[in-house]
Design a protein around this motif. Structure first.
Motif, short mmCIF file in Angstrom:
data_model
loop_
_atom_site.label_atom_id
_atom_site.label_comp_id
_atom_site.label_asym_id
_atom_site.label_seq_id
_atom_site.Cartn_x
_atom_site.Cartn_y
_atom_site.Cartn_z
N MET A 1 0.84 -1.20 0.00
CA MET A 1 0.00 0.00 0.00
C MET A 1 0.87 1.25 0.00
SD MET A 1 -2.69 1.28 2.92
CE MET A 1 -3.42 2.90 2.83
N ILE A 2 0.58 2.17 -0.90
CA ILE A 2 1.32 3.43 -0.95
C ILE A 2 0.70 4.40 0.05
CG2 ILE A 2 2.01 5.38 -2.37
CD1 ILE A 2 1.90 3.56 -4.80
N VAL A 3 1.48 4.78 1.04
CA VAL A 3 1.01 5.73 2.07
C VAL A 3 1.25 7.16 1.61
CG1 VAL A 3 1.22 6.45 4.47
CG2 VAL A 3 1.47 4.03 3.87
N LEU A 4 2.45 7.41 1.06
CA LEU A 4 2.79 8.74 0.55
C LEU A 4 3.11 8.64 -0.94
CD1 LEU A 4 5.10 10.27 3.33
CD2 LEU A 4 2.69 10.78 2.89
N GLU A 5 2.31 9.29 -1.76
CA GLU A 5 2.61 9.37 -3.18
C GLU A 5 3.76 10.36 -3.39
OE1 GLU A 5 1.25 7.76 -5.65
OE2 GLU A 5 -0.68 7.01 -4.90
N ARG A 6 4.47 10.21 -4.48
CA ARG A 6 5.55 11.14 -4.76
C ARG A 6 4.96 12.39 -5.41
NH1 ARG A 6 10.51 10.13 -4.34
NH2 ARG A 6 10.29 7.90 -4.74
N GLY A 7 5.01 13.48 -4.72
CA GLY A 7 4.48 14.73 -5.24
C GLY A 7 5.59 15.68 -5.65
N ILE A 8 5.21 16.72 -6.36
CA ILE A 8 6.17 17.75 -6.75
C ILE A 8 6.53 18.57 -5.52
CG2 ILE A 8 6.51 19.80 -8.18
CD1 ILE A 8 4.62 18.57 -10.22
N SER A 9 7.79 18.78 -5.29
CA SER A 9 8.24 19.47 -4.08
C SER A 9 7.90 20.95 -4.12
CB SER A 9 9.75 19.30 -3.90
OG SER A 9 10.45 20.00 -4.91
N ASN A 10 7.86 21.55 -2.93
CA ASN A 10 7.64 22.99 -2.80
C ASN A 10 8.69 23.77 -3.58
OD1 ASN A 10 8.96 25.28 -0.77
ND2 ASN A 10 6.80 25.61 -1.18
N LYS A 11 9.94 23.31 -3.54
CA LYS A 11 11.02 24.01 -4.24
C LYS A 11 10.82 23.97 -5.75
CE LYS A 11 16.05 24.42 -4.47
NZ LYS A 11 17.35 23.91 -3.96
N LEU A 64 4.55 1.86 1.54
CA LEU A 64 5.52 2.62 0.77
C LEU A 64 5.36 4.11 1.07
CD1 LEU A 64 5.64 1.07 -2.83
CD2 LEU A 64 7.62 1.54 -1.37
N PHE A 65 6.47 4.75 1.37
CA PHE A 65 6.49 6.19 1.61
C PHE A 65 7.46 6.80 0.60
CE2 PHE A 65 5.69 3.92 5.50
CZ PHE A 65 4.74 4.65 6.19
N HIS A 66 6.96 7.58 -0.33
CA HIS A 66 7.82 8.24 -1.30
C HIS A 66 8.08 9.68 -0.87
CE1 HIS A 66 7.62 4.89 -4.00
NE2 HIS A 66 6.32 5.00 -4.21
N ASN A 67 9.31 10.12 -1.10
CA ASN A 67 9.70 11.50 -0.78
C ASN A 67 9.37 11.85 0.67
OD1 ASN A 67 10.80 14.00 -1.36
ND2 ASN A 67 8.87 14.87 -2.03
N PHE A 68 9.85 11.03 1.58
CA PHE A 68 9.58 11.22 3.00
C PHE A 68 10.57 12.23 3.59
CE2 PHE A 68 10.13 10.26 7.49
CZ PHE A 68 8.83 10.17 7.93
N GLU A 69 10.05 13.21 4.31
CA GLU A 69 10.89 14.24 4.93
C GLU A 69 10.58 14.33 6.42
OE1 GLU A 69 11.19 18.04 2.82
OE2 GLU A 69 10.06 17.13 1.18
N THR A 70 11.64 14.48 7.20
CA THR A 70 11.48 14.66 8.64
C THR A 70 12.71 15.39 9.18
OG1 THR A 70 10.97 13.54 10.72
CG2 THR A 70 12.55 12.46 9.27
N GLU A 71 12.77 15.55 10.49
CA GLU A 71 13.93 16.18 11.13
C GLU A 71 14.41 15.30 12.27
OE1 GLU A 71 12.87 20.09 12.39
OE2 GLU A 71 13.02 20.96 10.38
N ASN A 72 15.71 15.34 12.53
CA ASN A 72 16.26 14.55 13.63
C ASN A 72 16.26 15.34 14.94
OD1 ASN A 72 18.45 16.33 13.48
ND2 ASN A 72 19.68 14.92 12.25
N GLU A 73 16.97 14.83 15.92
CA GLU A 73 16.93 15.40 17.27
C GLU A 73 17.48 16.83 17.34
OE1 GLU A 73 17.82 10.94 17.41
OE2 GLU A 73 18.46 12.69 16.26
N VAL A 74 18.32 17.19 16.40
CA VAL A 74 18.89 18.55 16.41
C VAL A 74 18.32 19.39 15.27
CG1 VAL A 74 21.02 17.94 17.60
CG2 VAL A 74 20.91 17.68 15.12
N ASN A 75 17.13 19.00 14.80
CA ASN A 75 16.37 19.74 13.79
C ASN A 75 17.06 19.83 12.43
OD1 ASN A 75 14.32 20.33 15.71
ND2 ASN A 75 15.53 22.05 16.48
N HIS A 76 17.88 18.82 12.12
CA HIS A 76 18.47 18.73 10.80
C HIS A 76 17.60 17.83 9.93
CE1 HIS A 76 22.76 19.81 12.42
NE2 HIS A 76 21.90 20.82 12.47
N SER A 77 17.48 18.21 8.67
CA SER A 77 16.53 17.54 7.78
C SER A 77 17.01 16.18 7.28
CB SER A 77 16.26 18.45 6.58
OG SER A 77 15.36 17.84 5.67
N HIS A 78 16.06 15.25 7.10
CA HIS A 78 16.28 13.98 6.44
C HIS A 78 15.27 13.88 5.30
CE1 HIS A 78 19.08 11.79 9.18
NE2 HIS A 78 18.61 12.66 10.05
#
Length: 325
Positions: A1-11, A64-78
């Motif tokens: 099951m696709i949870v996050l479709e790959r969308g066009i990024s804000n940038k 499936l999670f496409h184009n997944f974005e999050t932040e770690n413990e020191v607020n750096h992006s993944h």
């Protein structure tokens, strides 16, 4: 099951808008255009990899999670191109759409592309990128008490790319090998290590920590062209507003969709809120009543009264074009 479709990024959206709102002679135009081409190229490669999943037969529940974005413990992006999660393992994918010959030097942490003419380009090392994601996921899964092994791979989406020197301990291959690679992982991890309940917990937790990074371009907004832009002329000319119609002075086409597109541009380049005064200035319309008629037809959310009223432009403003009668 696709949870996050790959969308066009804000940038990618913002870069496209900047290209059509900037004069092509402006010094910033080429800079943003090069960024746009690079990001679009990468996006097309990621979509190519996504299509491989359509043919893979998964023997158990998966997400499936496409184009997944999050932040770690020191607020750096993944930013992870694809996450595949099931009851036996997690797979993280880094997807690259790069031509020529590529070589990885693990000792120097260097990733080099050699073009057909012999010139070399250096890129940030995708091995370092994906291994950084793995370390973050290991810490995160430990906190969530989800004991799943984490696998990772780097996928190349151009068939003509020549894979040169690569480390023996890292899976790097063409996108056509993704199906075989996934099936081999299922052969390696034959037992379910977590319950369907824990897998569901993992899905909810991932969605809870998802945090998309918003890119803000560094540009003088006064450089941007205002008004309705003619789509038929590839947005090169500003349309005139005459008697309720938007008319291109060059091709003479009338296009009511130009209003929605102008609002879409404003929302992403300036603000999601707009007043009658803002709109008149942005669209080069003198009449406050003409603007009021235009915006009243959209039935937008608003705050305030009379001249202090401001309207919220919805993120899906372009859908108004599709739904209008």
């Amino acid at each position: 099951m696709i949870v996050l479709e790959r969308g066009i990024s804000n940038k990618m959206i913002l870069l496209e808008l900047l290209m059509r709102r900037l004069d092509e002679e402006d010094i910033d135009y080429e800079y943003f255009r090069n960024q746009y081409i690079s990001i679009k190229y990468g996006y097309e490669g990621e979509k190519r990899a996504d299509r491989e999943w359509e043919e893979i037969v998964i023997p158990s529940t998966y997400y499936l999670f496409h184009n997944f974005e999050t932040e770690n413990e020191v607020n750096h992006s993944h930013q992870i191109d694809t996450i595949f999660a099931n009851q036996s393992f997690i797979l993280l994918l880094e997807i690259k759409n790069i031509g020529g010959r590529i070589d990885f030097d693990q000792k120097k942490h260097q990733f080099v592309r050699t073009r057909l003419d012999g010139t070399e380009d250096g890129f940030s090392n995708p091995i370092d990128q994906v291994e950084r994601h793995v370390r973050f996921f290991k810490r995160t899964l430990t906190k969530w008490d989800i004991p799943l092994p984490i696998e990772y791979a780097i996928i190349l989406t151009q068939p003509s790319t020549v894979i040169g020197d690569i480390p023996n301990n890292v899976s790097i291959f063409h996108v056509s090998g993704l199906q075989t690679y996934v099936y081999n992982l299922f052969a390696k991890y034959k037992k379910n290590l977590i319950s369907t309940h824990s897998l569901e917990k993992l899905k909810k937790n991932l969605l809870a920590i998802r945090k998309r990074k918003k890119w803000e371009p560094k540009i003088d907004k006064n450089k941007l062209r205002k008004g309705f832009l003619c789509k038929a002329c590839n947005y090169k000319f500003v349309m005139k507003f005459e008697h309720g119609n938007f008319i291109c002075p060059m091709c003479k086409v009338k296009n009511k969709d130009a209003f929605y597109e102008a609002l879409f541009d404003y929302r992403h380049l300036y603000s999601e809120w707009i007043t009658n005064c803002n709109l008149r200035d942005y669209l080069n319309i003198d009449s406050r009543f003409a603007v009021k008629r235009l915006i009243s037809n959209l039935n937008l959310e608003y705050e305030g009264i009379k001249r202090g009223r401001k309207y919220r432009i919805p993120e899906d403003i372009l859908k108004f074009m599709e739904n209008r009668t």
